[in-house]
Design a protein around this motif. Sequence first.
Motif, PDB file in Angstrom:
ATOM      1  N   UNK A   1       1.166   9.382  -5.784  1.00 43.19           N
ATOM      2  CA  UNK A   1       1.622  10.746  -5.504  1.00 43.19           C
ATOM      3  C   UNK A   1       2.596  11.219  -6.583  1.00 43.19           C
ATOM      4  N   UNK A   2       3.497  10.360  -7.009  1.00 41.37           N
ATOM      5  CA  UNK A   2       4.442  10.714  -8.063  1.00 41.37           C
ATOM      6  C   UNK A   2       3.723  10.998  -9.377  1.00 41.37           C
ATOM      7  N   UNK A   3       2.679  10.235  -9.665  1.00 39.89           N
ATOM      8  CA  UNK A   3       1.931  10.408 -10.915  1.00 39.89           C
ATOM      9  C   UNK A   3       1.186  11.747 -10.942  1.00 39.89           C
ATOM     10  N   UNK A   4       0.820  12.264  -9.774  1.00 44.11           N
ATOM     11  CA  UNK A   4       0.160  13.570  -9.724  1.00 44.11           C
ATOM     12  C   UNK A   4       1.141  14.678 -10.084  1.00 44.11           C
ATOM     13  N   UNK A   5       2.378  14.538  -9.667  1.00 46.98           N
ATOM     14  CA  UNK A   5       3.392  15.558  -9.926  1.00 46.98           C
ATOM     15  C   UNK A   5       3.953  15.422 -11.336  1.00 46.98           C
ATOM     16  N   UNK A   6       4.264  14.200 -11.716  1.00 48.42           N
ATOM     17  CA  UNK A   6       4.839  13.929 -13.033  1.00 48.42           C
ATOM     18  C   UNK A   6       4.079  12.765 -13.660  1.00 48.42           C
ATOM     19  N   UNK A   7       3.132  13.080 -14.558  1.00 46.34           N
ATOM     20  CA  UNK A   7       2.307  12.006 -15.148  1.00 46.34           C
ATOM     21  C   UNK A   7       3.163  10.909 -15.769  1.00 46.34           C
ATOM     22  N   UNK A   8       2.745   9.682 -15.537  1.00 51.65           N
ATOM     23  CA  UNK A   8       3.442   8.517 -16.070  1.00 51.65           C
ATOM     24  C   UNK A   8       2.687   8.003 -17.286  1.00 51.65           C
ATOM     25  N   UNK A   9       3.441   7.482 -18.244  1.00 54.03           N
ATOM     26  CA  UNK A   9       2.788   6.948 -19.434  1.00 54.03           C
ATOM     27  C   UNK A   9       2.669   5.428 -19.393  1.00 54.03           C
ATOM     28  N   UNK A  10       3.438   4.780 -18.536  1.00 53.39           N
ATOM     29  CA  UNK A  10       3.429   3.326 -18.485  1.00 53.39           C
ATOM     30  C   UNK A  10       2.242   2.758 -17.733  1.00 53.39           C
TER      31      UNK A  10
ATOM     32  N   UNK B   1       0.828  -1.214   0.000  1.00 54.75           N
ATOM     33  CA  UNK B   1       0.000   0.000   0.000  1.00 54.75           C
ATOM     34  C   UNK B   1       0.858   1.259   0.000  1.00 54.75           C
ATOM     35  N   UNK B   2       1.983   1.231   0.691  1.00 56.03           N
ATOM     36  CA  UNK B   2       2.895   2.375   0.667  1.00 56.03           C
ATOM     37  C   UNK B   2       3.453   2.557  -0.746  1.00 56.03           C
ATOM     38  N   UNK B   3       3.799   1.463  -1.402  1.00 55.02           N
ATOM     39  CA  UNK B   3       4.271   1.532  -2.786  1.00 55.02           C
ATOM     40  C   UNK B   3       3.211   2.197  -3.654  1.00 55.02           C
TER      41      UNK B   3
ATOM     42  N   UNK C   1      11.784  -1.031   0.995  1.00 54.35           N
ATOM     43  CA  UNK C   1      12.148  -1.940   2.091  1.00 54.35           C
ATOM     44  C   UNK C   1      13.001  -3.114   1.603  1.00 54.35           C
ATOM     45  N   UNK C   2      13.910  -2.821   0.675  1.00 57.96           N
ATOM     46  CA  UNK C   2      14.804  -3.860   0.175  1.00 57.96           C
ATOM     47  C   UNK C   2      14.138  -4.877  -0.731  1.00 57.96           C
ATOM     48  N   UNK C   3      12.933  -4.559  -1.197  1.00 53.32           N
ATOM     49  CA  UNK C   3      12.196  -5.480  -2.080  1.00 53.32           C
ATOM     50  C   UNK C   3      11.872  -4.775  -3.393  1.00 53.32           C
ATOM     51  N   UNK C   4      11.626  -5.586  -4.412  1.00 46.49           N
ATOM     52  CA  UNK C   4      11.158  -5.070  -5.693  1.00 46.49           C
ATOM     53  C   UNK C   4       9.702  -5.465  -5.851  1.00 46.49           C
ATOM     54  N   UNK C   5       8.876  -4.482  -6.137  1.00 48.08           N
ATOM     55  CA  UNK C   5       7.439  -4.686  -6.242  1.00 48.08           C
ATOM     56  C   UNK C   5       7.001  -4.468  -7.679  1.00 48.08           C
ATOM     57  N   UNK C   6       6.235  -5.394  -8.215  1.00 52.36           N
ATOM     58  CA  UNK C   6       5.655  -5.247  -9.551  1.00 52.36           C
ATOM     59  C   UNK C   6       4.342  -4.469  -9.411  1.00 52.36           C
ATOM     60  N   UNK C   7       4.129  -3.475 -10.265  1.00 51.63           N
ATOM     61  CA  UNK C   7       2.875  -2.742 -10.213  1.00 51.63           C
ATOM     62  C   UNK C   7       2.266  -2.661 -11.605  1.00 51.63           C
ATOM     63  N   UNK C   8       0.967  -2.492 -11.613  1.00 52.83           N
ATOM     64  CA  UNK C   8       0.202  -2.313 -12.847  1.00 52.83           C
ATOM     65  C   UNK C   8      -0.845  -1.236 -12.592  1.00 52.83           C
ATOM     66  N   UNK C   9      -1.239  -0.559 -13.635  1.00 50.14           N
ATOM     67  CA  UNK C   9      -2.345   0.378 -13.513  1.00 50.14           C
ATOM     68  C   UNK C   9      -3.144   0.377 -14.799  1.00 50.14           C
ATOM     69  N   UNK C  10      -4.414   0.718 -14.658  1.00 50.81           N
ATOM     70  CA  UNK C  10      -5.275   0.824 -15.836  1.00 50.81           C
ATOM     71  C   UNK C  10      -6.180   2.035 -15.633  1.00 50.81           C
ATOM     72  N   UNK C  11      -6.566   2.678 -16.728  1.00 48.52           N
ATOM     73  CA  UNK C  11      -7.437   3.841 -16.598  1.00 48.52           C
ATOM     74  C   UNK C  11      -8.844   3.439 -16.165  1.00 48.52           C
TER      75      UNK C  11
ATOM     76  N   UNK D   1       2.701  -0.437 -16.366  1.00 51.52           N
ATOM     77  CA  UNK D   1       3.278  -1.419 -15.451  1.00 51.52           C
ATOM     78  C   UNK D   1       4.741  -1.096 -15.224  1.00 51.52           C
ATOM     79  N   UNK D   2       5.286  -1.640 -14.147  1.00 49.22           N
ATOM     80  CA  UNK D   2       6.684  -1.396 -13.849  1.00 49.22           C
ATOM     81  C   UNK D   2       7.087  -2.014 -12.535  1.00 49.22           C
ATOM     82  N   UNK D   3       8.232  -1.577 -12.036  1.00 49.84           N
ATOM     83  CA  UNK D   3       8.768  -2.051 -10.761  1.00 49.84           C
ATOM     84  C   UNK D   3       9.048  -0.852  -9.876  1.00 49.84           C
ATOM     85  N   UNK D   4       8.911  -1.054  -8.584  1.00 48.24           N
ATOM     86  CA  UNK D   4       9.254  -0.036  -7.603  1.00 48.24           C
ATOM     87  C   UNK D   4       9.987  -0.722  -6.459  1.00 48.24           C
TER      88      UNK D   4
END
Length: 87
Positions: free
Chosen positions: A27-36, A19-21, A44-54, A38-41
């Motif tokens: 919050x980052x997307x509000x400041x600088x819109x993202x075009x992707x 949820x923090x991810x 806490x020493x982990x890599x998280x896969x994320x996806x978004x859809x409109x 999906x991606x990784x973030x």
Amino acid sequence: LGSQGTRSAQHSEQQALALIVLQNLAASAEVEPQSGTQGQAGLAGRHWQWQRRPVQGALPGIQGWHWVVLADSGQQVAELTTWQAAP
């Protein structure tokens, strides 16, 4: 009982971090819109896969995004929907 409690605590920690991810990504997307979509973030020493859809907004000029974070297994860990003024 002890091992079940440990698994439950690990799941709760994973969900809280996911949820923090999502909140950081939104919050980052509000400041600088993202075009992707999906991606990784890292967090806490982990890599998280994320996806978004409109998501269609109920009001004109409103853009929504449905965000999801996935565990290494591909299972959904957390989700979040955000709304903002359309560009």
